[in-house]
Write an enzyme that holds these catalytic residues in place. Structure first.
Site, PDB file in Angstrom:
ATOM      1  N   LYS A 118       0.862  -1.183   0.000  1.00  0.00           N
ATOM      2  CA  LYS A 118       0.000   0.000   0.000  1.00  0.00           C
ATOM      3  C   LYS A 118       0.903   1.239   0.000  1.00  0.00           C
ATOM      4  O   LYS A 118       1.934   1.251   0.683  1.00  0.00           O
ATOM      5  CB  LYS A 118      -0.897  -0.034   1.256  1.00  0.00           C
TER       6      LYS A 118
ATOM      7  N   SER B   5      -9.885   2.072   3.018  1.00  0.00           N
ATOM      8  CA  SER B   5      -8.974   2.828   2.185  1.00  0.00           C
ATOM      9  C   SER B   5      -7.965   1.975   1.430  1.00  0.00           C
ATOM     10  O   SER B   5      -7.337   2.464   0.502  1.00  0.00           O
ATOM     11  CB  SER B   5      -8.208   3.819   3.064  1.00  0.00           C
TER      12      SER B   5
ATOM     13  N   SER C 164     -10.268  -0.290   7.126  1.00  0.00           N
ATOM     14  CA  SER C 164      -9.635  -0.119   5.816  1.00  0.00           C
ATOM     15  C   SER C 164      -8.985  -1.369   5.229  1.00  0.00           C
ATOM     16  O   SER C 164      -8.605  -1.366   4.066  1.00  0.00           O
ATOM     17  CB  SER C 164      -8.592   0.997   5.875  1.00  0.00           C
TER      18      SER C 164
END
Lengths: 482, 478
Positions: free
Chosen positions: A76, A151, A175
């Protein structure tokens, strides 16, 4: 091969069926074919990945390979990576190249993992649909008109879309688990303090935790074995021994006591989702577990408390983006105030600005007690609810999300509707507990997730339970049609 | 109307740790700009603080030295404000739960009277960087070397009643932190900085007047001047029927005035909240016991000992004990020569006078304690007189060698041979018949003339005590 996870690739590598360079190239090809469409990656590090793969192959032929040597993964874009852009999904950091690796990145690098690139995300991890990214929304591989969740939407879409076999992710209010639910993946958020936050760009420091998005509980166990552990550079990481998460995956579940919170099966939960979740619970009964209804009395306060505490911390955490030392700086500032105002107005997106303002307000003189202190008290009550419940049961189960993935753009105009996305996941962060979401069925051809919450540092048990479910079912093997 | 002044001091002491409060970067003073700033000090994304345990030890050490309550659990908070030399956009400090609670400091005034001043609290916090304006005509430079340097902010109760007390308090505090080894105390490098909260009220009034905070006064002298000028300003306003505005004021040493800082600075809402990147600091009994064991002999105790062990006056003992290095120097001289009172006189007298004039710290004195002990020893064993010793001291300062070497080279050894002195006395008496007559006619003042002549003839080397005795003998004997 591309529909495999870490365990299968590792096994193929060790049998010599494929080289790391070959599998890495195959993923890179897949990325160039589909990333334009999915928008899962912000940065693809092809050259570096192939070099790492070649090194891994050498290590393997020298007989020094570990389970991860040569296995490609994605990070990420919230984790700092030396020499590679780390944007956090924001224009503010579009020009930021970190001079150091996050501990998570460093550990995986040391284990021999190959980094394919950096995945898309909601800006500064603020979002539940991956639509707040400066780099545009990520599409759900199951249906390109739907969101992947957020997210960690880029990591989820990359794994579900087979643009990588596994990815790192982070979870502040859901998330990891919500995108796992929307994309048919296994996503674990470990206990707060289990994985180092060093080099992981802060959203809300007391809630942020790194975890994984994978195809199976076994893959999560393999990754967590490497990622977990005390880090002297993170004062909030916990100095407890890390068990071998793979060693206990196959422990029988007979006698397991499962609690199901009344509040997670109430109004708002889509009936089709409830049906699937109840079916999954029945599966656990078949594996020898008992089920008991429990109550998390203060659950309905969790979103409100979260949206005071998280923005308050964020308002301070994001103060460093001032255009002075790094990151975005507005053109031709006339004075200091202009530099601050325009750099931040132009560098941050709308949702980030909204949360900075909410957090600043909540900490202001005259409001601090009414908002921040009150929210902290509620947080304590929520933690107490879980502690009480987990005295009676071993784990708590329920839906990860009340519904399947929703259409792109359908909630962007309504922040509160978006905030309610995390209704079942957010309390877990407030309590600091470990939580995992595993695929538990399909509704109208779209995946739904079962959330399992455990006691502090009970990751091994969560992975064991998830793995046993995945031995008995094949929901986790479902992949997007096209 | 008679006015009473009320002063409370906030003193920032730079702790003498090798590295910063929350990062491993060096705190050395004077390095090239931004060479002592790592990824955390620059506030790069993803970086986290790790508390420097040495800073905690030093804070606790201070707390124990002022008899303060040591809080078993203290908490760091974020103080939020934007400024270019504050990289994170917040300063990490301690608001509601400081490490050190209430304590006291006893100050001694010039007349020997003492007062005990309350210390409200002492908390750890990080320093900011520096904004550099001079080198850049149109821009501002930022140097983050100082950013994150550990400070101990020591807050007094508003119990000081005049500028002299404030200075005495600061001097005592300075003495203490140097004794404890928790700071180098170098005020010229900002190792000790002072903000003064000053207000006045009619004498007898129990309510405090509105206060002004005077920022960053960095020498004892300026503290006294700044407070006096501020007190005068406030009294002027009040006597004219005006009101004091609660505000922050800067002291301008050149114009000797205080002036208001922009009101914006005062109106800041710092939005404090607990620092989520750090755990609370938990201090247990064993830790406190360990720090207690490292406490040195403190100034007040040392002064007592100087009085009992060396028979020094309270004044001399206080002066010598106030500075750790002076005290150590004095004890070395006393041990080396065996005469503590004489040693005290030399250290506080000729040596200190020279060091003050040359602006040299005693730790860098050109005359080492052993060298001064050598000189004083020669007075003690009657090799030279005190007067000759002053000349030898001057020669030592000129780098002419040790006391022994100078005495030998210049032939300054005192004449104690009675026969030799008698010869000189006889010669002087023979050469000055008129003065002899005067003396014998009752002009006792002439005696000094004879002493002078004898010393002159012996080039100062004759033992003055013997000269006196022999002269008296010969002048009165017929």
């Amino acid at each position: 091969m591309l529909k495999q996870g870490i365990a299968a690739i590792s096994s193929s590598l060790s049998k010599g069926e494929i080289s790391s360079v070959e599998i890495t190239q195959a993923y890179l090809d897949q990325i160039s074919r589909h990333n334009n469409d999915l928008n899962a990656y912000i940065t693809v590090t092809a050259e570096q990945a192939l070099a790492q793969a070649a090194t891994a192959d050498k290590i393997r032929s020298a007989g020094n390979a570990g389970v991860f040597t040569g296995v490609p993964i994605a990070h990420k874009d919230i984790f700092c990576t030396t020499g590679v852009k780390t944007s956090c999904g924001s224009r503010m950091l579009d020009n930021f190249i970190a001079p150091y690796n996050a501990t998570v990145v460093e550990k995986l690098l040391a284990s021999g993992a190959v980094m394919l690139g950096k995945t898309n995300m909601d800006e500064f991890a603020m979002g539940s649909s991956n639509e707040t990214s400066y780099y545009g929304p990520v599409k759900n591989p199951w249906n390109r008109s739907l969101v992947p969740g957020g997210s960690s939407g880029g990591s989820a879409a990359a794994v579900a879309g087979h643009l990588c076999p596994a990815a790192t992710a982070t979870d502040t209010g859901g998330s990891i688990r919500q995108p796992a639910s929307f994309c048919g993946l296994t996503g674990i958020k470990p206990t707060y303090g289990r994985v180092s936050r060093w080099g992981m760009i802060a959203f809300a420091s007391s809630l942020d935790q790194a975890g994984t998005l994978t195809h199976s509980a076994e893959d999560s166990a393999i990754m967590l074995n490497i990622m977990a552990g005390f880090d002297p550079k993170d004062s909030t990481s916990v100095d407890l021994p890390v068990p071998d998460y793979c060693a206990t995956l196959n422990k029988p579940l007979a006698g397991l006591r499962i609690g199901i919170p009344r509040q997670h099966f109430a109004e708002g939960l889509k009936p089709e989702v409830e049906t699937q979740i109840r079916a999954a619970l029945h599966e656990f009964e078949k594996l020898g577990a008992t089920i008991k209804e429990i109550s998390l009395e203060n659950n309905h306060y969790s979103v409100a408390a979260y949206y005071v505490i998280a923005p308050a911390e964020a308002s301070a955490n994001l103060a460093r983006y001032d255009g002075v030392r790094f990151g975005y700086r507005c053109a031709k500032p006339v004075d200091l105030e202009d530099l601050y105002k325009r750099s931040r107005a132009e560098g941050f997106g709308a949702e980030v600005k909204r949360r900075i303002m909410v957090g600043t307000y909540a900490l202001s003189a005259g409001y601090y007690d009414a908002y921040y202190i009150k929210a902290q008290k509620v947080r304590r009550l929520i933690k107490n609810d879980f502690e009480r419940a987990l005295n009676e049961v071993d784990v708590i189960m329920g839906p990860t999300s009340p519904h399947t993935a929703f259409p792109l753009g359908s909630k962007t105009k309504d922040p509160v509707a978006m905030y309610l996305e995390d209704i079942y996941t957010i309390a877990v962060n407030l309590a600091g507990l470990p939580g995992i979401s595993i695929p538990a069925g399909l509704v109208n051809g779209l995946p739904i997730g079962l959330q399992i919450v455990g006691r502090d540092f009970d990751e091994a048990k969560l992975l064991n339970i998830a793995h046993m479910f995945q031995q008995a079912t094949d929901w986790h093997k479902q992949t997007p049609g096209a | 109307m008679e006015w009473e002044t009320v002063i409370g001091l906030e003193v920032h002491v730079q702790l003498a740790t090798a590295s910063k409060l929350f990062s491993g970067t060096s705190t050395r003073f004077g390095a090239e700009p931004n060479t002592q700033a790592n990824v955390f000090d620059l506030a790069l994304p993803g970086t986290l603080p790790v508390l420097n345990g040495k800073a905690v030890e030093m804070a606790v050490k201070f707390g124990l030295a002022v008899g303060a309550q040591i809080n078993r659990k203290s908490v760091f908070d974020r103080k939020n404000y934007f400024y270019p030399d504050l990289p994170k956009g917040y300063q990490t400090s301690q608001l509601d739960h400081p490490t050190v609670g209430k304590g006291t400091l006893t100050i001694t005034m010039e007349d020997g009277s003492t007062r005990t001043i309350g210390i409200t609290r002492a908390h750890m916090e990080e320093d900011a960087g520096k904004s550099l304006h001079e080198e850049f005509p149109t821009d501002t430079g930022i140097d983050l070397n100082r950013a994150g340097t550990p400070l101990l902010e020591i807050v007094s109760e508003p119990e000081l009643r005049n500028a002299k007390e404030a200075v005495a308090y600061l001097k005592k505090l300075h003495s203490l932190i140097v004794y404890l080894g928790i700071s180098d105390g170098d005020m010229s490098q900002g190792s000790m900085r002072c903000d003064a909260n000053v207000s006045v009220r009619p004498k007898g009034e129990s309510k405090f007047g509105t206060r002004a905070e005077i920022k960053n006064i960095n020498s004892f002298r300026f503290v006294e001047k700044a407070i006096n000028i501020e007190v005068a300003r406030q009294i002027d306003i009040l006597e004219d029927g005006g009101k004091i505005v609660q505000e922050t004021r800067l002291y301008d040493a050149v114009k000797n005035e205080t002036r208001s800082m922009r009101s914006k600075e005062v109106a800041n809402d710092y939005r404090y909240f607990p620092e989520p990147d750090l755990l609370p600091v938990v201090i247990d009994e064993a830790f406190i016991a360990r720090i207690k064991a490292t406490l040195p002999e403190l100034p007040d105790i040392k002064s007592q000992r100087f009085q009992s062990q060396y028979g020094l006056s309270p004044y001399d003992a206080n002066v010598l004990a106030a500075d750790l290095h002076v005290a150590a120097y004095f004890e070395e001289v006393a041990a080396g020569c065996g005469d503590a009172k004489l040693s005290a006189n030399w250290v506080m007298g000729d040596l200190q006078a020279y060091l003050n004039k040359a602006e040299i710290d005693i730790s860098k004195s050109p005359i080492a304690s052993t060298a001064l002990a050598n000189l004083v020893s020669r007075i003690v064993d009657n090799t030279i007189s005190s007067k000759i010793a002053k000349a030898v001291f001057e020669a030592m300062l000129n780098g002419e060698g040790s006391a022994d070497e100078i005495i030998a080279a210049k032939g300054l050894k005192q004449v104690t041979d009675t026969g030799a002195i008698e010869k000189v006395v006889d010669a002087v008496i023979a050469a000055n018949p008129k003065q002899v007559e005067q003396y014998r006619a009752g002009g006792e003042k002439v005696f000094a003339f004879f002493v002078g002549q004898v010393m002159k003839e012996s080039r100062g080397k004759a033992n003055p005590v013997q000269v006196n005795e022999i002269l008296l003998d010969k002048l009165t004997a017929k």
